[in-house]
Design a protein around this motif. Sequence first.
Motif, mmCIF file in Angstrom:
data_model
loop_
_atom_site.group_PDB
_atom_site.id
_atom_site.type_symbol
_atom_site.label_atom_id
_atom_site.label_comp_id
_atom_site.label_asym_id
_atom_site.label_seq_id
_atom_site.Cartn_x
_atom_site.Cartn_y
_atom_site.Cartn_z
ATOM 1 N N ARG A 54 0.824 -1.204 0.000
ATOM 2 C CA ARG A 54 0.000 0.000 0.000
ATOM 3 C C ARG A 54 0.867 1.267 0.000
ATOM 4 N NH1 ARG A 54 -5.548 0.779 0.902
ATOM 5 N NH2 ARG A 54 -6.501 -0.704 -0.539
ATOM 6 N N GLU A 55 1.941 1.261 0.793
ATOM 7 C CA GLU A 55 2.829 2.429 0.844
ATOM 8 C C GLU A 55 3.480 2.670 -0.512
ATOM 9 O OE1 GLU A 55 5.430 1.364 4.018
ATOM 10 O OE2 GLU A 55 4.155 2.253 5.574
ATOM 11 N N ASN A 58 0.832 4.106 -2.889
ATOM 12 C CA ASN A 58 0.560 5.522 -2.603
ATOM 13 C C ASN A 58 1.623 6.421 -3.235
ATOM 14 O OD1 ASN A 58 -1.790 5.080 -1.130
ATOM 15 N ND2 ASN A 58 -0.706 4.886 0.817
ATOM 16 N N LYS A 59 2.875 5.977 -3.177
ATOM 17 C CA LYS A 59 3.960 6.758 -3.784
ATOM 18 C C LYS A 59 3.824 6.785 -5.302
ATOM 19 C CE LYS A 59 8.984 7.346 -3.661
ATOM 20 N NZ LYS A 59 10.267 6.824 -3.122
ATOM 21 N N GLU A 61 1.068 6.581 -6.946
ATOM 22 C CA GLU A 61 -0.053 7.466 -7.278
ATOM 23 C C GLU A 61 0.411 8.920 -7.291
ATOM 24 O OE1 GLU A 61 -4.737 7.930 -6.183
ATOM 25 O OE2 GLU A 61 -3.340 7.856 -4.495
ATOM 26 N N GLN A 62 1.282 9.287 -6.359
ATOM 27 C CA GLN A 62 1.819 10.649 -6.333
ATOM 28 C C GLN A 62 2.617 10.958 -7.599
ATOM 29 O OE1 GLN A 62 4.097 10.943 -2.711
ATOM 30 N NE2 GLN A 62 2.333 10.534 -1.401
#
Length: 220
Positions: A54-55, A58-59, A61-62
């Motif tokens: 997940r982490e 998230n990166k 997606e950024q």
Amino acid sequence: MSFMYEETPSYNNLKEKAYYIIKDKIINCEIPPGAFLEEEKLKEEIGASRTPIREALNKLEQEDLINILPKRGIFVTDINMKDIENIFQIRLLMEPYIMKISYKNLIEDELLKYKELFKEYFTDPKDDLYYTELDARFHYFLVKASDNKYLINMMQQIFIQNHRIRVISAKKPDRIENSINEHLRIIDFLLEGEIDEAVSEMEEHIRQSREVALRLGINI
């Protein structure tokens, strides 16, 4: 190994491992644009639990490589006509300028090395991914010679998005052969000290690359 790294990255933790593995799969189109990402499958492939996966997502997606949509899932970002136009607009604006300011820092032996690598592909063609990696590394080599960390960081982000276009464009008949000839002309002009001609050839190369990408259609 991706053009993004000077050497194979070492993973300090599972989050970094997940991030680099998924990112490489996306930019090399092993996971194609628009594809649905299954977290459970990623966990099995990478050997990590839900939290580092997940982490990493998230990166990504950024960095605009994936979209995380509530109640719908996780998808690799598409590449549409507007994206292609925007990416090549920046490349056409920046790369010729960067060549002008980086020319004095280019190492002749490195240019000769790239010339041989491009020529070797004619006589001993490998797979498309090998060529797209060589192509990307050459452009990144020219940008790095600018010795301007802000330009380098900006163009690296552009090149990451552009690499997906490059991988798909390489499947078009004759594109690799034409691209090799374009790169060889750029290198020859640089070796001869003809910077204006090299810049003009770079502009034409980027225009040709854009036209190929646009002809492939929307949402490639």
